[in-house]
Design a protein around this motif. Structure first.
Motif, PDB file in Angstrom:
ATOM      1  N   THR A 268     -58.398  39.112  41.091  1.00  0.00           N
ATOM      2  CA  THR A 268     -59.713  38.286  41.053  1.00  0.00           C
ATOM      3  C   THR A 268     -59.966  38.315  42.811  1.00  0.00           C
ATOM      4  O   THR A 268     -59.331  37.489  43.230  1.00  0.00           O
ATOM      5  CB  THR A 268     -60.148  37.215  40.319  1.00  0.00           C
TER       6      THR A 268
ATOM      7  N   LYS B  30     -67.512  36.865  37.856  1.00  0.00           N
ATOM      8  CA  LYS B  30     -67.039  35.900  37.128  1.00  0.00           C
ATOM      9  C   LYS B  30     -67.723  34.376  37.364  1.00  0.00           C
ATOM     10  O   LYS B  30     -67.723  33.759  36.584  1.00  0.00           O
ATOM     11  CB  LYS B  30     -65.210  35.688  37.374  1.00  0.00           C
ATOM     12  N   SER B  31     -67.956  34.336  38.883  1.00  0.00           N
ATOM     13  CA  SER B  31     -68.488  33.018  39.192  1.00  0.00           C
ATOM     14  C   SER B  31     -68.768  33.466  40.564  1.00  0.00           C
ATOM     15  O   SER B  31     -68.310  34.331  41.439  1.00  0.00           O
ATOM     16  CB  SER B  31     -67.535  31.868  39.306  1.00  0.00           C
TER      17      SER B  31
ATOM     18  N   ASN C 277     -55.825  45.321  35.109  1.00  0.00           N
ATOM     19  CA  ASN C 277     -56.160  43.999  35.984  1.00  0.00           C
ATOM     20  C   ASN C 277     -55.341  44.165  37.251  1.00  0.00           C
ATOM     21  O   ASN C 277     -54.284  44.066  37.256  1.00  0.00           O
ATOM     22  CB  ASN C 277     -55.869  42.893  35.065  1.00  0.00           C
TER      23      ASN C 277
ATOM     24  N   ASP D 171     -71.243  44.340  34.360  1.00  0.00           N
ATOM     25  CA  ASP D 171     -70.043  45.072  35.000  1.00  0.00           C
ATOM     26  C   ASP D 171     -70.776  46.302  35.850  1.00  0.00           C
ATOM     27  O   ASP D 171     -71.294  47.050  35.367  1.00  0.00           O
ATOM     28  CB  ASP D 171     -69.106  45.618  33.958  1.00  0.00           C
TER      29      ASP D 171
ATOM     30  N   ASN E 177     -66.866  35.726  43.013  1.00  0.00           N
ATOM     31  CA  ASN E 177     -65.496  36.226  42.276  1.00  0.00           C
ATOM     32  C   ASN E 177     -65.769  37.199  41.381  1.00  0.00           C
ATOM     33  O   ASN E 177     -66.542  37.280  40.414  1.00  0.00           O
ATOM     34  CB  ASN E 177     -65.024  34.875  41.795  1.00  0.00           C
ATOM     35  N   TYR E 178     -65.138  38.416  41.661  1.00  0.00           N
ATOM     36  CA  TYR E 178     -65.215  39.541  40.692  1.00  0.00           C
ATOM     37  C   TYR E 178     -63.759  39.758  40.284  1.00  0.00           C
ATOM     38  O   TYR E 178     -62.890  40.184  41.179  1.00  0.00           O
ATOM     39  CB  TYR E 178     -65.644  40.887  41.371  1.00  0.00           C
ATOM     40  N   GLN E 179     -63.618  39.852  38.978  1.00  0.00           N
ATOM     41  CA  GLN E 179     -62.350  40.329  38.349  1.00  0.00           C
ATOM     42  C   GLN E 179     -62.207  42.065  38.655  1.00  0.00           C
ATOM     43  O   GLN E 179     -63.151  42.912  38.185  1.00  0.00           O
ATOM     44  CB  GLN E 179     -61.908  40.096  37.131  1.00  0.00           C
TER      45      GLN E 179
END
Length: 617
Positions: A565, A596-597, A562, A447, A517-519
């Motif tokens: 994303t 995330k991906s 949150n 993170d 992709n980042y949350q």
């Protein structure tokens, strides 16, 4: 009855029965179970930190006595081992409240030949007498009373054991006059340093033995002497190699002692290599937390055994990390190598004086650690590994975000690893580098956290930048994101600005090593005076796209909220900006980016609906 007798006879004739009985009664076996995979990551932490961050560590050594806080960590990670620590050199000193034993008996202080107490740490604290010559108070010496006090005041249903924050191998800190036997003569002159040292360590052995006899068998004892001490190994499960720059002056000596300790010390083991980036003349970076070479070198050295590893960044050798304020978390800490499948093996060795300078290899279920400890650059190839016991190649570099050129995700063929020696004429301190490879190609990105100050900001990324009038504080609010606050060290909890026209801005820019992709999460403190309910967060992502989100900072403080994303490209083009164009005090605290991906163009994923957050129309 005959049936029961047959069953008992069969059980007694089974070798496994006698093995289990041996384990239960043998003094070097504990019922505590530690099954942490490698690398094993620990932390020796003063002050508080968010429980979700601390729960990432396998071993935590802390003076924090808040049982609710400890349980919150255990709830997130039941396998985390947490030890309660205090300083035994000064009678359980606490920086906020003074001595925990009040009033502290005068009989238990060490005296010099003039009968004066010996001040240590430069504060109003004095060295206590752990020796067996200590006068008794209430029919107890200090090394008899302390174990009772610890067991009675530490909740061992919450903690996994007890640690000493300080228990030296001998009195130090400029002490050159000491009178253990209270005869008015300086023991250094009367008996010599070896007598002083052995008398002190005999007392330490008694203290530890008394503690071991009072705690449950499955609870751990760890001693921090500031060095790789030799006393108490039969009764203690671990020690701290504190402020270990390149493993305390002599790398070869450290490794020999490390192997000796593992073969002799009580199990299970909880040794912590407390790595730090003290000043070095050869390979000093501008920002200590980005000293990835040294971090890898110390981590791979720790992987030669079963120890735990931590890393602090120290800007001047005696600053925040010296007091265990700054701690950093690296991509390598999130790797899973499984368990060792081989002992450490040496290749490409050269004889330098009395030392064999080598490259060290250790294989694991899911990878291999390669360590250059030759004191000079060395090239290592897959063919150098393939003939070794435990080889399970081919191996791959993991794809990481903090040092993407080193951890580039490619199949391993060869690598040239840095090596040097610090002041070869005077020192045996070796510098080097390492790499950890996996049996599968994986992306591992820890993170990315950006705080208002560098102390809470991840390696490879800079803390928030500020434009206009902002106030850094820890005293005007609460529930801020912070790994350690300390005004004297400029370790501020958060920043705030008064309502205005947008001229005050805080900009958070992640350094993205692996695009994808980042949350995204935000954390804001609770400000004591009129927090704004309409703070505009402008998120810039994926080739300059922007999204504005309104956050009510009077609610949902002290947690990760949150924001959705987003696809973030490699580099520093992405950022989050907040300004003081709002209806109250604006808080600039922390943001977190969770990988995330790596699938592109997925930023249409909406955020989970966080409380007090709405998309600006």
């Amino acid at each position: 009855m005959m049936f029961i007798r047959i069953i008992i006879d069969r059980v007694l004739n089974q070798p496994i029965f006698w093995l289990c009985l041996f384990i239960m009664i043998h003094p070097n076996f504990s019922s505590a179970q530690i099954n942490h995979s490698y690398p094993r990551i620990g932390i020796y932490k003063f002050g508080n930190a968010p429980s979700d961050w601390l729960s990432k560590f396998d071993l935590i050594i802390t003076p924090n006595n808040d049982i609710k806080f400890v349980k919150s960590i255990k709830k997130k990670n039941p396998d985390t081992v947490i030890l309660s620590c205090s300083d035994w050199n000064v009678g359980l000193e606490d920086r906020k409240s003074g001595y925990l034993i009040k009033p502290f008996p005068e009989e238990w202080f060490v005296r010099d030949s003039n009968g004066e107490k010996l001040k240590i740490y430069g504060n109003n604290y004095y060295l206590v007498n752990i020796t067996n010559l200590c006068p008794k108070y209430d029919n107890k010496r200090y090394n008899q009373f302390l174990p009772e006090f610890l067991v009675n005041n530490i909740d061992l249903s919450a903690y996994d054991g007890i640690a000493s924050q300080g228990l030296w191998t001998e009195p130090w800190g400029g002490i050159n006059d000491i009178d253990f036997d209270r005869n008015g003569k300086n023991d250094y002159s009367e008996h010599g340093r070896n007598w002083v040292r052995s008398t002190w360590q005999d007392g330490a052995e008694t203290l530890i033995s008394n503690l071991r006899s009072r705690i449950p068998e499955n609870k751990l004892i760890l001693i921090n002497s500031g060095s790789f001490h030799k006393f108490g190994w039969n009764e203690t499960n671990g020690l701290i190699i504190e402020h270990s720059w390149a493993i305390k002056y002599n790398w070869t000596f450290f490794v020999k002692r490390y192997f000796e300790w593992m073969s002799s010390a009580r199990k299970p083991h909880v040794l912590l290599v407390d790595g730090t980036s003290e000043y070095d003349k050869i390979h000093r970076p501008r920002i200590a937390k980005n000293y990835f070479t040294l971090m890898r070198f110390l981590l791979a050295t720790t992987l030669l055994g079963d120890g735990y590893f931590s890393f602090d960044d120290d800007e001047n050798g005696s600053g925040p990390s010296f007091f265990h304020y700054y701690h950093k978390y690296y991509d390598e800490f999130d790797l899973d190598l499984g368990m060792p499948t081989s002992e450490p093996q040496k290749i490409l060795c050269e004889k330098i004086g009395d030392d064999d300078r080598c490259v060290w290899i250790r294989f694991f279920d899911k990878g291999v650690s390669i360590l250059n400890a030759k004191g000079k650059p060395e090239k290592i190839s897959d063919s150098d590994l393939s003939g070794l016991s435990g080889y399970n190649g081919p191996y791959f570099r993991f794809k990481g975000g903090q040092a993407p050129r080193h951890n580039n995700g490619e199949q391993f063929t060869n690598i040239s690893l840095f090596g040097a020696q610090d002041d070869p004429q005077r020192s045996k301190k070796i510098l080097g580098d390492a790499i950890i490879l996996l049996t599968e190609s994986k992306t591992v990105v820890s993170d990315i956290i950006i705080d208002n100050v560098d102390a809470g900001t991840s390696p490879g990324t800079e803390s928030a930048s500020f434009e206009g009038n902002w106030v850094q504080t820890s005293k005007e609010g609460d529930y801020y994101y912070c790994l350690r606050s300390g005004n004297s060290e400029n370790l501020w909890g958060y920043a705030y600005a008064l309502s205005g026209n947008g001229d005050a801005k805080a900009i958070y820019t992640p350094n993205i090593g692996v695009q994808g992709n980042y949350q995204v999460y935000e954390w804001h403190a609770k400000h004591y005076n009129s927090s704004a309910s309409n703070v505009n967060y402008v998120i810039t992502y994926n080739n300059g796209k922007k999204k504005s989100i309104i956050v009510d900072q009077s609610k949902n403080y002290g947690m990760w909220n949150n924001l959705g994303t987003y696809f973030l490209r490699q580099g520093t083009e992405a950022n989050i900006t907040i300004s003081n164009d709002a209806n109250g005090t604006i808080i600039a605290d922390a943001f977190k980016f969770v990988f995330k991906s790596d699938a592109e163009n997925s930023d249409s994923i909406p955020p989970d609906p966080p409380w007090g957050v709405k998309v600006k129309k």
